[in-house]
Design an enzyme around this catalytic site. Structure first.
Site, PDB file in Angstrom:
ATOM      1  N   GLU A  31      10.254   0.945  10.010  1.00 25.95           N
ATOM      2  CA  GLU A  31      11.323   1.931   9.971  1.00 25.95           C
ATOM      3  C   GLU A  31      10.435   3.320  10.231  1.00 25.95           C
ATOM      4  OE1 GLU A  31      14.400   2.046   9.112  1.00 25.95           O
ATOM      5  OE2 GLU A  31      14.459   0.064   8.483  1.00 25.95           O
ATOM      6  N   CYS A  56      13.181  11.351   7.408  1.00 27.39           N
ATOM      7  CA  CYS A  56      13.055  10.722   8.678  1.00 27.39           C
ATOM      8  C   CYS A  56      14.480  11.016   9.416  1.00 27.39           C
ATOM      9  CB  CYS A  56      12.862   9.375   8.535  1.00 27.39           C
ATOM     10  SG  CYS A  56      13.780   8.567   7.490  1.00 27.39           S
ATOM     11  N   VAL A 103       1.933   5.436  13.851  1.00 26.92           N
ATOM     12  CA  VAL A 103       1.020   4.428  13.098  1.00 26.92           C
ATOM     13  C   VAL A 103       2.004   3.221  13.290  1.00 26.92           C
ATOM     14  CG1 VAL A 103       0.565   3.798  10.763  1.00 26.92           C
ATOM     15  CG2 VAL A 103       0.236   5.919  11.512  1.00 26.92           C
ATOM     16  N   GLY A 104       3.205   3.152  13.392  1.00 29.62           N
ATOM     17  CA  GLY A 104       4.111   1.897  13.675  1.00 29.62           C
ATOM     18  C   GLY A 104       3.628   1.257  14.932  1.00 29.62           C
ATOM     19  N   GLU A 107       9.350  15.041  16.153  1.00 33.23           N
ATOM     20  CA  GLU A 107       9.646  15.076  14.748  1.00 33.23           C
ATOM     21  C   GLU A 107       8.809  15.859  13.981  1.00 33.23           C
ATOM     22  OE1 GLU A 107       8.724  11.665  12.417  1.00 33.23           O
ATOM     23  OE2 GLU A 107      10.563  11.827  11.318  1.00 33.23           O
ATOM     24  N   LYS A 132       0.707  -1.198  -0.064  1.00 32.86           N
ATOM     25  CA  LYS A 132       0.046  -0.004   0.008  1.00 32.86           C
ATOM     26  C   LYS A 132       1.004   1.294   0.112  1.00 32.86           C
ATOM     27  CE  LYS A 132      -1.904   2.794   3.094  1.00 32.86           C
ATOM     28  NZ  LYS A 132      -2.254   4.099   2.643  1.00 32.86           N
ATOM     29  N   THR A 145       6.079   6.963  13.951  1.00 32.10           N
ATOM     30  CA  THR A 145       6.098   6.084  15.101  1.00 32.10           C
ATOM     31  C   THR A 145       4.638   5.739  15.486  1.00 32.10           C
ATOM     32  OG1 THR A 145       8.135   6.773  15.613  1.00 32.10           O
ATOM     33  CG2 THR A 145       7.120   5.849  17.413  1.00 32.10           C
TER      34      THR A 145
HETATM   35  P1  NAD Z   1       2.365   7.707   8.158  1.00 30.71           P
HETATM   36  O1  NAD Z   1       2.915   6.858   9.355  1.00 30.71           O
HETATM   37  O2  NAD Z   1       1.114   8.764   8.733  1.00 30.71           O
HETATM   38  O3  NAD Z   1       1.834   6.698   7.188  1.00 30.71           O
HETATM   39  C1  NAD Z   1       2.732   5.835   6.405  1.00 30.71           C
HETATM   40  C2  NAD Z   1       1.874   5.122   5.822  1.00 30.71           C
HETATM   41  O4  NAD Z   1       0.975   4.026   6.659  1.00 30.71           O
HETATM   42  C3  NAD Z   1       0.933   5.437   4.968  1.00 30.71           C
HETATM   43  O5  NAD Z   1       0.918   4.641   3.849  1.00 30.71           O
HETATM   44  C4  NAD Z   1      -0.404   5.468   5.530  1.00 30.71           C
HETATM   45  O6  NAD Z   1      -1.619   5.471   4.829  1.00 30.71           O
HETATM   46  C5  NAD Z   1      -0.489   4.265   6.414  1.00 30.71           C
HETATM   47  N1  NAD Z   1      -1.192   4.069   7.608  1.00 30.71           N
HETATM   48  C6  NAD Z   1      -1.814   5.198   8.486  1.00 30.71           C
HETATM   49  N2  NAD Z   1      -2.604   4.803   9.297  1.00 30.71           N
HETATM   50  C7  NAD Z   1      -2.461   3.400   9.164  1.00 30.71           C
HETATM   51  C8  NAD Z   1      -3.026   2.372  10.044  1.00 30.71           C
HETATM   52  N3  NAD Z   1      -3.932   2.527  11.010  1.00 30.71           N
HETATM   53  N4  NAD Z   1      -2.848   1.115   9.644  1.00 30.71           N
HETATM   54  C9  NAD Z   1      -1.917   0.772   8.860  1.00 30.71           C
HETATM   55  N5  NAD Z   1      -1.432   1.634   7.782  1.00 30.71           N
HETATM   56  C10 NAD Z   1      -1.742   3.041   8.214  1.00 30.71           C
HETATM   57  O7  NAD Z   1       3.663   8.519   7.843  1.00 30.71           O
HETATM   58  P2  NAD Z   1       3.664   9.500   6.569  1.00 30.71           P
HETATM   59  O8  NAD Z   1       2.960  10.831   6.977  1.00 30.71           O
HETATM   60  O9  NAD Z   1       3.352   8.814   5.258  1.00 30.71           O
HETATM   61  O10 NAD Z   1       5.437   9.482   6.521  1.00 30.71           O
HETATM   62  C11 NAD Z   1       6.178  10.245   7.290  1.00 30.71           C
HETATM   63  C12 NAD Z   1       6.555   9.641   8.525  1.00 30.71           C
HETATM   64  O11 NAD Z   1       7.288   8.419   7.835  1.00 30.71           O
HETATM   65  C13 NAD Z   1       7.558  10.198   9.358  1.00 30.71           C
HETATM   66  O12 NAD Z   1       7.247  10.028  10.828  1.00 30.71           O
HETATM   67  C14 NAD Z   1       9.022   9.826   8.900  1.00 30.71           C
HETATM   68  O13 NAD Z   1      10.024   9.755   9.845  1.00 30.71           O
HETATM   69  C15 NAD Z   1       8.642   8.240   8.670  1.00 30.71           C
HETATM   70  N6  NAD Z   1       9.745   7.951   7.722  1.00 30.71           N
HETATM   71  C16 NAD Z   1      10.658   6.833   8.342  1.00 30.71           C
HETATM   72  C17 NAD Z   1      11.595   6.349   7.213  1.00 30.71           C
HETATM   73  C18 NAD Z   1      12.504   5.644   7.830  1.00 30.71           C
HETATM   74  O14 NAD Z   1      13.348   4.706   7.037  1.00 30.71           O
HETATM   75  N7  NAD Z   1      12.976   5.303   9.007  1.00 30.71           N
HETATM   76  C19 NAD Z   1      11.599   6.699   5.801  1.00 30.71           C
HETATM   77  C20 NAD Z   1      10.469   7.395   5.560  1.00 30.71           C
HETATM   78  C21 NAD Z   1       9.678   7.972   6.247  1.00 30.71           C
END
Ligand code: NAD
Length: 506
Positions: free
Chosen positions: A275, A309, A256-257, A406, A199, A254
């Site tokens: 990640e 990130c 959503v993680g 962040e 996705k 973090t």
């Molecule tokens: P996000 O966590 O909002 O979304 C990431 C993905 O998760 C999207 O596809 C989103 O639709 C999906 N998502 C949202 N809610 C969900 C749920 N309940 N269940 C499953 N999936 C869900 O992040 P973002 O705004 O797209 O990206 C920015 C973030 O990503 C920042 O915190 C950044 O640090 C992090 N990031 C980390 C790395 C790394 O390698 N460590 C790389 C890129 C981005």
């Protein structure tokens, strides 16, 4: 029938027409989502709708997982030799190379990143990543173990099965984009023989959809890669809580993680790699090459509009050079050109979305309210699109949100420090541990500091450096597992121990 996205690019950097179907991609076919609804895709440069793409649902995830399982059981997994996987992946890399300008233009349009960076970093890095893992596909091997004379014991590194992959809109470090995030996820998973339900972010689906066309063109069997465009709480949640998805790999925030891990725990205890975010320290000692430190510090925090990130968002400067550094750093920051992502001299384009724009502006406001000093920036640019001035705060303290959280935008804090002990303590004072940088000409100090920082990556006299061969991932709440390099193969294999009786009788 899913709609076709057609766009005529007429930018200095790229001229040409693109046209492709925008459905969800299941079993090698593009189709509408089961509810026949769509998601608008916004151009962050103008804030206007570019097109709309099919919105997937949990039901579509079920169909995609079935397709992925069938492909795993018949034409992929243990049924496709590594050489075959390698050939297909090499073909995909070659097709990405042929279409590099188009992929970069789509990223610039959809994400707002500059065309030049998209092409030379993101797309180039994605091609490199797929090629790198194509090289691994026929080299996945186990070990033999010495046990007793009458036994042969060995391990097999088998694919895990159907893997779910959920990616963000940005990227990680030197590169940043959907196409790169997709390559980091697809590369090791395909090399090891897994099938995939991926996705992309709802904010930036275009390159992911275009990649599906290239995946078909490369000749991957239907069902090996399935891509469901849609929202996190529906499609993302369906993937992470699915009983027949054997592993979920996530890149994103973090917050959503945590949800992904919870969904995995509450469903089938699927294997999870994460990640996540960061609040990376960038440490500049008195003896650093000042000009270089200023240039790298600006690149560290402002590159990709701060949507990185591993952005060096906390800049620690030793007291002896603090004033001079700040003077030069603010000058450098003022000189960065913000504007049209297709213009060749643009350093910073718009933030990706209105949501993200508002979030960053609220952090800037919170810094002002808390008494931090805006040295430069601190406001939006213009009234159209999502442009923010590169911003530096000083006079901050560790309790402020702008120091701890962040921001994911072009906003950095500069903090004075006394000595090594002081800076290590301050630098490690965060829940994150993704990356860190040290600037000094003293080799011992550089290495000692790098070793004491709690971070998955430590850069010495550089920032944001990544390579397909080198693992990347976080300590603490910045993640679990490593992407890239040989290390990422561990995320996508299950180790089986085989004991063979060579004649011992009971
Ligand atoms: P996000 O966590 O909002 O979304 C990431 C993905 O998760 C999207 O596809 C989103 O639709 C999906 N998502 C949202 N809610 C969900 C749920 N309940 N269940 C499953 N999936 C869900 O992040 P973002 O705004 O797209 O990206 C920015 C973030 O990503 C920042 O915190 C950044 O640090 C992090 N990031 C980390 C790395 C790394 O390698 N460590 C790389 C890129 C981005």
């Amino acid at each position: 029938m899913p709609s076709t996205f057609t766009h005529e690019f007429n930018a200095h950097a790229f001229k040409g027409k693109v046209s492709f179907s925008t459905g969800i991609f299941v079993n090698g076919q593009f189709q509408d989502g089961s509810d026949n609804t769509t998601i608008d895709v916004i151009n962050p440069t103008t804030g206007k709708v570019i097109t709309s793409v099919s919105e997937g649902t949990a039901k579509d995830v079920d169909v995609a997982v079935d397709a992925a399982q069938k492909a795993y059981d018949t034409v992929w997994g243990l049924n496709a030799p590594g050489t075959q996987r390698s050939i297909l992946m090499s073909k995909l890399a070659a097709l990405m190379q042929e279409n590099a300008d188009e992929l970069a233009a789509l990223e610039a349009l959809d994400n707002g990143k500059t065309f030049n960076w998209a092409k030379n970093a993101d797309v180039a890095g994605s091609i490199d990543c797929i090629r790198y893992y194509a090289g691994w596909a026929d080299k996945i091997s186990g070990q033999t173990q010495e046990t007793t004379m009458d036994k042969l014991t060995y391990t097999r590194h088998e694919p895990i099965g159907v893997v779910g992959q959920i990616i963000p809109w940005n990227f990680p470090c030197t590169y940043i984009s959907t196409v790169l995030m997709m390559a980091w996820k697809l590369g090791p998973a395909l090399a090891c023989g897994n099938t995939i339900v991926l996705k992309p972010s709802e904010f930036t689906p275009l390159t992911a959809i275009r990649m599906c066309h290239l995946i078909n063109e490369a000749g991957f069997p239907p069902g090996v890669v399935n891509v469901i465009t849609g929202y996190g709480h529906t499609v993302g949640n369906a993937i992470s809580s699915h009983m027949h998805v054997d592993k979920v790999a996530f890149t994103g925030s973090t917050l959503v993680g945590r949800k992904i891990m919870e969904a995995a725990a509450k469903s089938n205890l699927k294997n999870v790699t994460l990640e996540l975010g960061g609040k990376s320290p960038n440490i500049i000692y008195d003896d650093a090459d000042l000009e270089q430190a200023v240039n790298w510090a600006a690149f560290g925090i402002f590159w990709n509009h701060g949507q990185t990130c591993c952005a060096g968002s906390r800049i620690f400067v030793q007291e002896g050079i603090y004033d001079e550094f700040l003077k030069r750093f603010t000058e450098k920051t003022r000189s960065l050109k913000v504007g049209d992502p297709f213009a060749p001299d643009t350093f910073q384009g718009p933030q990706v979305s209105e949501v993200q724009f508002n979030r960053i502006m609220s952090y800037i406001e919170s810094g002002k309210q808390a008494g931090a000093k805006v040295e430069v920036g601190g406001e939006r640019i213009g009234t159209e699109g999502y442009f923010i001035k590169p911003t530096i705060f000083t006079n901050v303290d560790p309790s402020m949100k702008i120091v701890q959280e962040e921001i994911f935008g072009p906003v950095g804090v500069v903090i004075k420090f006394k000595d090594e002990e002081d800076v290590i303590k301050q630098a490690n004072d965060t829940v994150y541990g993704l990356a860190a940088a040290v600037f000094t000409q003293n080799l011992n100090r550089a290495i000692n500091t790098a070793h004491k920082l709690k971070a998955g990556t430590a850069w010495i006299n550089c920032v944001n450096s990544l390579h397909s061969n080198v693992p990347f991932g976080g300590f603490k709440q910045s993640g679990i597992g490593r992407e890239l390099g040989e290390y990422a193969l561990n995320n996508y294999t299950a180790v089986k121990a085989v004991h063979v009786n060579l004649g011992h009788k009971m």
